[in-house]
Each structure stands twice: as C-alpha cells, then as structure tokens.
Write a protein that holds these residues in place. Structure first.
Motif, PDB file in Angstrom:
ATOM      1  N   ALA A  13      26.653 117.008-127.771  1.00 44.05           N
ATOM      2  CA  ALA A  13      26.264 118.025-126.780  1.00 44.05           C
ATOM      3  C   ALA A  13      26.745 119.407-127.192  1.00 44.05           C
ATOM      4  CB  ALA A  13      26.832 117.644-125.413  1.00 44.05           C
ATOM      5  N   LEU A  14      27.932 119.484-127.734  1.00 38.50           N
ATOM      6  CA  LEU A  14      28.497 120.771-128.158  1.00 38.50           C
ATOM      7  C   LEU A  14      27.680 121.381-129.294  1.00 38.50           C
ATOM      8  CD1 LEU A  14      30.915 122.639-127.583  1.00 38.50           C
ATOM      9  CD2 LEU A  14      32.147 121.415-129.385  1.00 38.50           C
ATOM     10  N   ASN A  49      31.604 116.977-120.885  1.00 34.91           N
ATOM     11  CA  ASN A  49      32.931 116.633-120.373  1.00 34.91           C
ATOM     12  C   ASN A  49      33.790 116.233-121.565  1.00 34.91           C
ATOM     13  OD1 ASN A  49      32.364 117.048-117.669  1.00 34.91           O
ATOM     14  ND2 ASN A  49      31.824 114.911-117.290  1.00 34.91           N
ATOM     15  N   TYR A  50      34.802 117.029-121.844  1.00 34.72           N
ATOM     16  CA  TYR A  50      35.729 116.754-122.940  1.00 34.72           C
ATOM     17  C   TYR A  50      36.870 115.925-122.379  1.00 34.72           C
ATOM     18  CZ  TYR A  50      39.254 117.695-126.542  1.00 34.72           C
ATOM     19  OH  TYR A  50      40.209 117.575-127.516  1.00 34.72           O
ATOM     20  N   ALA A  79      32.605 106.616-128.423  1.00 32.74           N
ATOM     21  CA  ALA A  79      31.357 107.037-127.776  1.00 32.74           C
ATOM     22  C   ALA A  79      31.579 108.285-126.924  1.00 32.74           C
ATOM     23  CB  ALA A  79      30.796 105.910-126.922  1.00 32.74           C
ATOM     24  N   ALA A  80      32.710 108.367-126.232  1.00 29.03           N
ATOM     25  CA  ALA A  80      33.008 109.546-125.408  1.00 29.03           C
ATOM     26  C   ALA A  80      33.118 110.786-126.289  1.00 29.03           C
ATOM     27  CB  ALA A  80      34.298 109.337-124.624  1.00 29.03           C
ATOM     28  N   ARG A  81      33.782 110.660-127.415  1.00 28.67           N
ATOM     29  CA  ARG A  81      33.947 111.797-128.319  1.00 28.67           C
ATOM     30  C   ARG A  81      32.625 112.185-128.981  1.00 28.67           C
ATOM     31  NH1 ARG A  81      37.767 109.890-126.223  1.00 28.67           N
ATOM     32  NH2 ARG A  81      39.909 110.445-126.433  1.00 28.67           N
ATOM     33  N   GLN A  82      31.848 111.178-129.366  1.00 29.71           N
ATOM     34  CA  GLN A  82      30.577 111.454-130.024  1.00 29.71           C
ATOM     35  C   GLN A  82      29.589 112.117-129.065  1.00 29.71           C
ATOM     36  OE1 GLN A  82      30.083 111.001-133.423  1.00 29.71           O
ATOM     37  NE2 GLN A  82      28.380 112.361-132.923  1.00 29.71           N
ATOM     38  N   SER A  83      29.562 111.666-127.828  1.00 29.12           N
ATOM     39  CA  SER A  83      28.681 112.269-126.828  1.00 29.12           C
ATOM     40  C   SER A  83      29.011 113.744-126.644  1.00 29.12           C
ATOM     41  CB  SER A  83      28.814 111.516-125.508  1.00 29.12           C
ATOM     42  OG  SER A  83      28.101 112.155-124.490  1.00 29.12           O
TER      43      SER A  83
END
Length: 190
Positions: free
Chosen positions: A186-187, A41-42, A178-182
């Motif tokens: 994953a990408l 989820n981006y 954390a949202a961006r790193q996750s």
C-alpha cells in the motif's frame, strides 16, 4: 470521567484519509484493526516504546501523507525522549494520539510508574510539539478532532481512556509477514 477507547477510535475513523498512515500499538492496535482495517495500518507491535519513533521515521519519509500514531502511555513511557526528537525534527504531518489508562494493559494490566501524576500532554508541549491537548470527555474530543487534524504537526493528543468494548487480540496477524507485506504494498502503490 474518561473516554471509552473504542468510542474514541470510532470518533477518529471519519477523519482518517485513505492515504494516511496509521501506526498503532498493543491494545489500541488490536481495537483499531477490527474497527478500521486498511492497508496503510502500520503494525508496530513487538517494539514496545517505539510507536512514536516509527511514526517519526514514516513522517520524515512521507512528507505528503499524514502519519497518525496511536500510542499507549506504557509504550511512550519507555521512550519519552522521542517527544523531543519529534518536536525538533521539523515534521508537520505527525499526529500523536496517546491512549492513557495508567497500566501496561496487554501485559497483565500492571500499573505504570507515575500513573495519574504524569501529564504526557504537558511533556509534549514542553518538548516543543506545536499543539498538545488532553481529553477525558468524548464529546469534547470528537468536536476537537477536525481542528487538530487540520493544524500543522506535530500535534499531541492525550486521551484519558478506559477499555470500552474489548476486541480480539490477533497476535498471529500482527506478527505475520502478511501484515508487513500488505502495508509495504500500500505504501509503494503511488
């Protein structure tokens, strides 16, 4: 008749593959993160109007993955030129869903200019999207999803929505590193 946003999102969830990238903005993003938390989820909140452009960049960079954009009508209204850019970029893996409720919802529900008159699905069709659809009925929307997501993109789906159940607005998470790193992790896993 309109679709409850949360029910429309719930209908979409079974069709989202593990390796699909989902770009979501504003209230649809908050709802999506609760209904379908996943590493790909981006979160593009904070860039109002840019979901479609971010989705295009991700689709160009990841031609072997579907990119599903969950946009809002207020957001898209700020970047209408992206419809032409997307349609002419040659991407076949972009699926642009628009939650249209006629207001800037997370900014106080202020009415949109042209609300109720602007037909975004016609704009996408005229811009050159391969498919442009419009739904206000949940059953019709649910039945159409497999065909839309199996078709070559770019595909555009205008969902005439009302809020449905309201989910928490977790601003701390969407603005976190954390949202961006996750997402980045994953990408890059492949």
């Amino acid at each position: 008749m309109t679709l409850p946003r949360d029910e429309a999102l719930k209908a979409l969830i079974p069709h989202v593959r593990d390796d699909d990238i989902v770009v979501a903005v504003y209230q649809t993003c908050f709802d999506w993160l609760v209904l379908n938390p996943r590493p790909l989820n981006y979160v593009s909140v904070g860039a109002m109007g840019q979901a479609s452009s971010h989705g295009l960049g991700l689709a160009l960079a990841n031609p072997d993955r579907r990119v599903i954009v969950l946009d809002g009508d207020g957001s898209l209204l700020m970047n209408l030129g992206s419809l032409v850019t997307i349609a002419n970029a040659g991407v076949t893996n972009l699926y642009h869903f628009l939650a249209a409720n006629g207001v800037y919802e997370v900014n106080g529900a202020h009415p949109l200019p042209g609300a109720g008159r602007a037909d975004f699905s016609s704009m996408a069709s005229t811009a050159g999207y391969r498919g442009a659809h419009r739904y206000a009925d949940l059953d019709q929307f649910t039945q159409a999803l497999p065909q839309i997501l199996d078709a070559a993109g770019p595909q555009f789906v205008m969902m005439e929505i009302h809020g449905g159940e309201t989910y928490p607005r977790d601003y701390d998470y969407i603005h976190s590193s954390a949202a961006r790193q996750s997402f980045r992790d994953a990408l890059n896993r492949r």
